[in-house]
Scaffold this active site. Structure first.
Site, short mmCIF file in Angstrom:
data_model
loop_
_atom_site.label_atom_id
_atom_site.label_comp_id
_atom_site.label_asym_id
_atom_site.label_seq_id
_atom_site.Cartn_x
_atom_site.Cartn_y
_atom_site.Cartn_z
N GLN A 13 0.83 -1.22 0.00
CA GLN A 13 0.00 0.00 0.00
C GLN A 13 0.86 1.27 0.00
O GLN A 13 0.70 2.15 -0.85
CB GLN A 13 -0.90 -0.01 1.24
CG GLN A 13 -1.58 1.32 1.50
CD GLN A 13 -2.39 1.34 2.80
OE1 GLN A 13 -3.60 1.23 2.76
NE2 GLN A 13 -1.74 1.51 3.94
N ASP A 14 1.79 1.37 0.93
CA ASP A 14 2.58 2.58 1.05
C ASP A 14 3.52 2.75 -0.14
O ASP A 14 3.72 3.87 -0.64
CB ASP A 14 3.42 2.58 2.34
CG ASP A 14 2.55 2.62 3.56
OD1 ASP A 14 1.31 2.65 3.42
OD2 ASP A 14 3.11 2.61 4.67
N LEU A 58 15.88 -8.47 0.41
CA LEU A 58 16.45 -8.04 1.70
C LEU A 58 17.22 -9.17 2.38
O LEU A 58 17.99 -8.94 3.30
CB LEU A 58 15.36 -7.54 2.63
CG LEU A 58 14.72 -6.19 2.28
CD1 LEU A 58 13.62 -5.86 3.27
CD2 LEU A 58 15.76 -5.07 2.28
N LEU A 79 10.30 0.26 2.83
CA LEU A 79 8.92 -0.02 3.22
C LEU A 79 8.63 -1.52 3.20
O LEU A 79 7.51 -1.95 3.41
CB LEU A 79 7.95 0.71 2.27
CG LEU A 79 8.21 2.20 2.08
CD1 LEU A 79 7.16 2.81 1.17
CD2 LEU A 79 8.24 2.94 3.41
N ALA A 80 9.66 -2.31 2.92
CA ALA A 80 9.46 -3.76 2.84
C ALA A 80 9.60 -4.39 4.21
O ALA A 80 10.45 -3.99 5.00
CB ALA A 80 10.50 -4.37 1.90
N SER A 83 5.14 -8.13 7.49
CA SER A 83 4.42 -7.25 8.41
C SER A 83 3.15 -7.86 8.98
O SER A 83 2.41 -7.19 9.70
CB SER A 83 4.08 -5.95 7.70
OG SER A 83 3.22 -6.23 6.62
N SER A 124 7.29 1.09 13.20
CA SER A 124 5.85 0.87 13.37
C SER A 124 5.46 1.09 14.82
O SER A 124 6.26 0.83 15.74
CB SER A 124 5.54 -0.57 12.98
OG SER A 124 4.36 -1.02 13.59
N GLU A 126 3.91 -0.79 16.45
CA GLU A 126 4.04 -2.10 17.11
C GLU A 126 5.27 -2.15 18.03
O GLU A 126 5.35 -3.02 18.88
CB GLU A 126 4.13 -3.22 16.07
CG GLU A 126 2.82 -3.53 15.37
CD GLU A 126 1.81 -4.26 16.24
OE1 GLU A 126 2.21 -4.94 17.20
OE2 GLU A 126 0.61 -4.13 15.97
N TYR A 148 7.09 -9.42 15.28
CA TYR A 148 7.17 -8.34 14.30
C TYR A 148 7.61 -7.04 14.98
O TYR A 148 8.52 -6.35 14.50
CB TYR A 148 5.79 -8.16 13.63
CG TYR A 148 5.67 -6.92 12.80
CD1 TYR A 148 6.35 -6.80 11.59
CD2 TYR A 148 4.87 -5.85 13.22
CE1 TYR A 148 6.24 -5.64 10.81
CE2 TYR A 148 4.75 -4.70 12.45
CZ TYR A 148 5.44 -4.61 11.25
OH TYR A 148 5.33 -3.46 10.51
#
Ligand code: GDP
Length: 323
Positions: A13-14, A58, A79-80, A83, A124, A126, A148
């Protein structure tokens, strides 16, 4: 000279919104894509002709070094990640490989191949897990509660350490939940806007939900990616919370979406224990004073506007699909 940006997580999305923003600003955009994710390019299919897709992973240091050495990006946005929180419990080591060590590999590749590149790390909320204070600020202690969140905390501190040790322009944006028409319907926001659109068009007649009192700090993904870009345009690198700064309940969300299409939510919504979460996290809410004051960012869309634009988008999609 045209500025160049490399985005990891382009297919998410991002990544797709950020690519659109950077293309509109005249950047040459490179998107790091894992070969295996070619089936996952739906969100960026409209951008194919404008983005240079580069292959890398990555998990693989040399592929990152090659991509950075060849594309010579001025800005790199990571952004990867792996998640999906439930998966982080069933695959904790793989989650750490992508979400934590992946960032070490990326930072090390930047240091060796393009040390003057500016780096954005997607941290995040989180990382806060069960925080001691609310709202959370950039100084709130990290108490992650799932693999995560733990991996994101590692990545966050590695980014800051590379900034201090090697003087890299490296920043972390701690984003809270952000939504958009590109969000999956497994998330409650899009589930609601999509079902409300279906009900309005006569394609469904009920909406089953879990805890209506759950609250979230919801922001629009387009606003969030603008903050990411803005963070890399500053004199000095720094870390910021990116959030709406307010929470709303699932009940308010439902009410707002049904009101918008002229229906009474109580006629359609029922509570189904199947959607209740056993251990609902503590309310997370981001304090956005720092980002507002230091770099002048704040969300451009209110909660109500976000709900309405997502209902509009879902109605349009359903109608286009022949509803
Ligand atoms: P996340 O928990 O922040 O990753 O995002 P979700 O959108 O999946 O859930 C947000 C909140 O909505 C949670 O507190 C859920 O308990 C609550 N919720 C209530 N009903 C539902 C539902 O039907 N589906 C989902 N996904 N969440 C629900």
């Amino acid at each position: 000279m045209t500025a160049k940006a490399l985005i990891t997580g382009l297919t998410g999305q991002d990544g797709s919104y950020l690519a659109e923003l950077l293309l509109a600003k005249g950047y040459e955009v490179f998107g790091l894509v894992r070969r295996s994710s070619t089936s996952n390019l739906e969100r960026i299919s409209h951008l194919f002709s404008q983005i240079k897709i580069v292959s890398g992973d990555l998990l693989d240091q040399s592929s990152l070094m090659d991509v950075i050495a060849e594309s010579q990006p001025d800005e790199i946005y990571n952004l990867a990640s792996q998640s999906y929180v439930p998966l982080s419990w069933t695959q904790p080591a793989l989650t750490a490989e992508y979400t934590a060590l992946g960032v070490s590999r990326l930072l090390e590749s930047i240091r060796r191949c393009k040390p003057d590149a500016k780096f954005y790390q997607a941290s995040s909320s989180e990382v806060f897990g069960q925080p001691d204070e609310s709202p959370q600020t950039e100084r709130t202690a990290f108490r992650p509660r799932n693999p995560y969140g733990v991996a994101k905390a590692y990545a966050h501190w590695m980014t800051i350490n590379y900034r201090h040790k090697y003087n890299l322009y490296a920043c972390c944006g701690i984003t809270y939940t952000h939504e958009s028409p590109r969000r999956g319907t497994e998330f409650v926001f899009r589930k609601i806007t999509n079902t409300v659109a279906q009900i309005k068009l006569g394609l469904a007649n009920e909406l089953k939900l879990g805890n209506l009192d759950a609250r979230r700090d919801w922001c629009y993904a387009k606003d969030a990616v603008y903050a990411m870009w803005l963070m890399l345009q500053q004199e000095q690198p720094d870390d910021y919370i990116i959030a709406s700064g307010e929470t709303h309940s699932v009940r308010e969300l439902v009410e707002c979406a049904f009101n918008y299409v002229g229906l009474n939510w109580e006629d359609y919504v029922s509570v189904d224990p199947a959607f209740y979460r056993p251990d609902e996290p503590v309310q997370l809410i981001g304090c956005i004073d720092k980002i507002k004051t230091a770099i002048g960012w704040q969300p451009q869309h209110s909660f109500k506007q976000l709900v309405e634009l997502m209902v509009d988008s879902d109605m349009k999609k359903l109608i286009q699909n022949g509803a």
